[in-house]
Design a protein around this motif. Structure first.
Motif, PDB file in Angstrom:
ATOM      1  N   UNK A 385       0.805  -1.227   0.000  1.00 46.71           N
ATOM      2  CA  UNK A 385       0.000   0.000   0.000  1.00 46.71           C
ATOM      3  C   UNK A 385       0.834   1.271   0.000  1.00 46.71           C
ATOM      4  N   UNK A 386       2.103   1.174   0.326  1.00 48.42           N
ATOM      5  CA  UNK A 386       2.922   2.372   0.397  1.00 48.42           C
ATOM      6  C   UNK A 386       2.710   3.119   1.698  1.00 48.42           C
ATOM      7  N   UNK A 387       3.305   4.301   1.826  1.00 45.77           N
ATOM      8  CA  UNK A 387       3.282   5.023   3.109  1.00 45.77           C
ATOM      9  C   UNK A 387       2.004   5.816   3.378  1.00 45.77           C
ATOM     10  N   UNK A 388       1.088   5.896   2.414  1.00 47.85           N
ATOM     11  CA  UNK A 388      -0.060   6.793   2.572  1.00 47.85           C
ATOM     12  C   UNK A 388      -1.279   6.122   3.208  1.00 47.85           C
ATOM     13  N   UNK A 389      -1.157   4.877   3.670  1.00 48.28           N
ATOM     14  CA  UNK A 389      -2.317   4.253   4.295  1.00 48.28           C
ATOM     15  C   UNK A 389      -2.387   4.619   5.776  1.00 48.28           C
ATOM     16  N   UNK A 390      -3.544   4.424   6.358  1.00 46.12           N
ATOM     17  CA  UNK A 390      -3.805   4.831   7.741  1.00 46.12           C
ATOM     18  C   UNK A 390      -4.179   3.609   8.570  1.00 46.12           C
ATOM     19  N   UNK A 391      -3.765   3.595   9.834  1.00 44.86           N
ATOM     20  CA  UNK A 391      -4.077   2.494  10.740  1.00 44.86           C
ATOM     21  C   UNK A 391      -4.923   2.987  11.903  1.00 44.86           C
ATOM     22  N   UNK A 392      -5.945   2.244  12.233  1.00 41.87           N
ATOM     23  CA  UNK A 392      -6.730   2.467  13.438  1.00 41.87           C
ATOM     24  C   UNK A 392      -6.575   1.233  14.325  1.00 41.87           C
ATOM     25  N   UNK A 393      -6.293   1.454  15.611  1.00 45.53           N
ATOM     26  CA  UNK A 393      -6.022   0.326  16.510  1.00 45.53           C
ATOM     27  C   UNK A 393      -6.832   0.462  17.788  1.00 45.53           C
ATOM     28  N   UNK A 394      -7.383  -0.671  18.222  1.00 44.62           N
ATOM     29  CA  UNK A 394      -8.042  -0.747  19.520  1.00 44.62           C
ATOM     30  C   UNK A 394      -7.495  -1.973  20.246  1.00 44.62           C
ATOM     31  N   UNK A 395      -7.060  -1.771  21.469  1.00 37.85           N
ATOM     32  CA  UNK A 395      -6.445  -2.874  22.204  1.00 37.85           C
ATOM     33  C   UNK A 395      -6.961  -2.910  23.639  1.00 37.85           C
ATOM     34  N   UNK A 396      -7.403  -4.071  24.065  1.00 36.22           N
ATOM     35  CA  UNK A 396      -7.773  -4.306  25.458  1.00 36.22           C
ATOM     36  C   UNK A 396      -6.900  -5.437  25.962  1.00 36.22           C
ATOM     37  N   UNK A 397      -5.997  -5.126  26.853  1.00 37.05           N
ATOM     38  CA  UNK A 397      -4.985  -6.086  27.301  1.00 37.05           C
ATOM     39  C   UNK A 397      -5.623  -7.396  27.755  1.00 37.05           C
ATOM     40  N   UNK A 398      -5.099  -8.483  27.195  1.00 30.74           N
ATOM     41  CA  UNK A 398      -5.559  -9.805  27.576  1.00 30.74           C
ATOM     42  C   UNK A 398      -6.882 -10.223  26.979  1.00 30.74           C
ATOM     43  N   UNK A 399      -7.524  -9.328  26.199  1.00 32.77           N
ATOM     44  CA  UNK A 399      -8.840  -9.655  25.637  1.00 32.77           C
ATOM     45  C   UNK A 399      -8.883  -9.570  24.115  1.00 32.77           C
ATOM     46  N   UNK A 400      -8.505  -8.419  23.574  1.00 32.44           N
ATOM     47  CA  UNK A 400      -8.634  -8.269  22.129  1.00 32.44           C
ATOM     48  C   UNK A 400      -7.642  -7.252  21.582  1.00 32.44           C
ATOM     49  N   UNK A 401      -7.321  -7.433  20.315  1.00 35.30           N
ATOM     50  CA  UNK A 401      -6.516  -6.476  19.569  1.00 35.30           C
ATOM     51  C   UNK A 401      -7.176  -6.328  18.196  1.00 35.30           C
ATOM     52  N   UNK A 402      -7.549  -5.108  17.859  1.00 34.50           N
ATOM     53  CA  UNK A 402      -8.229  -4.836  16.591  1.00 34.50           C
ATOM     54  C   UNK A 402      -7.435  -3.788  15.827  1.00 34.50           C
ATOM     55  N   UNK A 403      -7.058  -4.127  14.610  1.00 30.11           N
ATOM     56  CA  UNK A 403      -6.367  -3.161  13.748  1.00 30.11           C
ATOM     57  C   UNK A 403      -7.083  -3.092  12.410  1.00 30.11           C
ATOM     58  N   UNK A 404      -7.336  -1.871  11.968  1.00 30.42           N
ATOM     59  CA  UNK A 404      -7.975  -1.632  10.678  1.00 30.42           C
ATOM     60  C   UNK A 404      -7.007  -0.869   9.778  1.00 30.42           C
ATOM     61  N   UNK A 405      -6.894  -1.304   8.538  1.00 28.09           N
ATOM     62  CA  UNK A 405      -6.045  -0.636   7.552  1.00 28.09           C
ATOM     63  C   UNK A 405      -6.945   0.118   6.585  1.00 28.09           C
ATOM     64  N   UNK A 406      -6.745   1.431   6.494  1.00 28.08           N
ATOM     65  CA  UNK A 406      -7.541   2.286   5.606  1.00 28.08           C
ATOM     66  C   UNK A 406      -6.660   2.872   4.505  1.00 28.08           C
TER      67      UNK A 406
END
Length: 455
Positions: A385-406
């Motif tokens: 994707x190159x350097x122009x993409x964006x990341x959104x992250x949500x993390x709850x320790x020990x429960x979940x990790x969510x990353x979205x690539x835009x």
């Protein structure tokens, strides 16, 4: 070679892995569901009366005369051939009895046998097999050597790796019921007929046994980052080296890493990738081979040789690919390719049109790492994707990790670790390419039920 043909078949499939089995079942047009498990060949023969299974390796392929020669000297003709021979481990060193690669059932059973007597092993690699093993192995110390700054670099970014690391140090949860994922222990594996599924390792004929020996080392992993193997040598070779003065205990084999650390161990697991198993098919033929060593296939899984198809790890997809899909040598893709190759072979025999299957539109993979459910979608690591993409992250320790690539305000990939229940919603958002710019970071707001919002 033509006059040596014992029999000519309409379809010949080489390989008994997931791609091969799925291809066979698809050309037989009778199966709708497929579970990955080790089964005797008689199961397929009973299911498909028109199926003949030849228990022999392929020695050579003669595409001009449309025949294959087996290791026991028999020759079989074909009208359509599909090569599903998989891949072999890319070993750190060849012909070293202390270095083991895990790729098929036999090598997995050998691993279980050696582990039953081991106190320490070294695992080298940072892909799926290494990730599975370092968590599943019990009863001995594990030294894990990775060449990257973080674990799981093939699948995760550093943030996801940090989320998973505590699982290596914490006590593993007790299973409440029998599990279909094998737990490798230092106990001898009994003979049994039960089949178990491991996402990246082959099916292993073993039971999820409770640890009895070396209980004080039930789950102990030490990670050595940013290093590779410099040298592997035996105890006898160590005696002759300057490092002998530093060693006070005996180990069958020693591994020197590029970070200047040397570890003794009972054996080394080489989990540094695979090489497409094309060797028996190349000599005397004119296959076009991709840079990664796989047989190039088009959007009908056809190779450059007439009437020869390929599927699974042995091939490389060289059609114009969807911007949301990429090839990874995973069991899920082996199944998809085998199914689609069988469909294409049957369609060509019947002179029916066939379009590229929808499974190649969006990359999707569900597995389990460190006892967490892991879902990978699209360009989950921002591939290409190159350097122009964006990341959104949500993390709850020990429960979940969510990353979205835009990219351009549209979702193009995602990593979901834990029971997020977001995979279906995100899959639809990626496929629909809806502009998500108005939602910004609220897209991952835990107080908003995003599933209902985009339903």
């Amino acid at each position: 070679m033509e006059n040596k043909k014992e029999k000519t078949f309409q379809f010949v499939v080489v390989g008994g892995g997931i791609a091969g089995v799925t291809c066979v079942e698809q050309v037989s047009r009778t199966l709708e569901e497929f579970d990955v498990e080790e089964q005797p060949s008689s199961v397929l023969e009973e299911k498909f009366p028109n199926l003949t299974i030849i228990h022999s390796a392929v020695k050579s392929l003669h595409t001009k005369s449309h025949c294959v020669e087996t290791a026991d000297g028999r020759v079989f003709g074909y009208k359509k051939l599909c090569i599903c021979s998989g891949a072999r481990p890319k070993l750190l060193t060849q012909d070293n009895p202390y270095v083991l690669g895990i790729r098929d059932t036999d090598s997995a059973q050998e691993f279980q046998k050696r582990l039953s007597k081991a106190k320490r092993i070294v695992i080298v690699g940072n892909g799926g097999i290494a990730l599975e093993l370092v968590y599943e192995v019990e009863g001995c110390e594990v030294i894990w050597a990775v060449k990257d700054k973080a674990i799981g670099n093939t699948f995760f970014d550093a943030g996801a790796a940090q989320f998973l690391i505590p699982s290596l140090e914490a006590d593993k949860p007790q299973a409440a019921a029998p599990c279909k994922r094998p737990r490798f222990t230092t106990e001898e594996a009994p003979e049994c007929s039960t089949q178990f599924i491991l996402s990246y390792c082959p099916p292993v004929l073993t039971n999820p046994l409770t640890l009895l020996a070396f209980a004080q080392l039930s789950h102990r992993v030490s990670v050595e980052y940013q290093c590779e193997v410099e040298k592997i040598f035996t105890c006898e070779e160590l005696h002759k080296s300057p490092e002998q003065t530093l060693r006070t205990e005996y180990w069958p084999v020693y591994v020197r890493l590029t970070n200047a650390q040397t570890f003794g161990c009972d054996f080394v697991v080489s989990a540094t990738g695979v090489v497409p198993n094309t060797e028996p098919f190349l000599q005397g033929n004119t296959f076009v081979v991709a840079d990664d060593g796989g047989l190039q296939v088009d959007d009908h899984m056809m190779t450059s040789e007439a009437d020869v198809y390929a599927a699974g790890d042995v091939c490389t997809a060289c059609w114009e690919q969807s911007p949301l899909w990429q090839q990874m040598r995973l069991w899920t893709q082996a199944r998809q390719m085998g199914w689609y190759a069988g469909r294409c072979m049957a369609a060509h025999i019947l002179s029916e049109p066939v379009e590229l299957d929808f499974c190649f539109e969006l990359f999707s993979h569900i597995t389990k790492f460190f006892n967490y459910k892991v879902v990978l979608l699209g360009k989950f690591n921002g591939q290409g994707l190159g350097p122009d993409h964006e990341l959104l992250v949500r993390c709850t320790k020990g429960q979940e990790y969510v990353k979205v690539v835009l990219s351009g305000g549209r979702m193009v990939g995602a990593v979901l670790i834990g029971e997020t229940d977001l995979e279906e919603t995100f899959e639809n958002l990626i496929l629909n390419q809806m502009d998500l710019t108005p939602y910004g970071e609220e897209l991952l707001n835990p107080d908003i039920d995003i599933e209902d919002y985009f339903d």
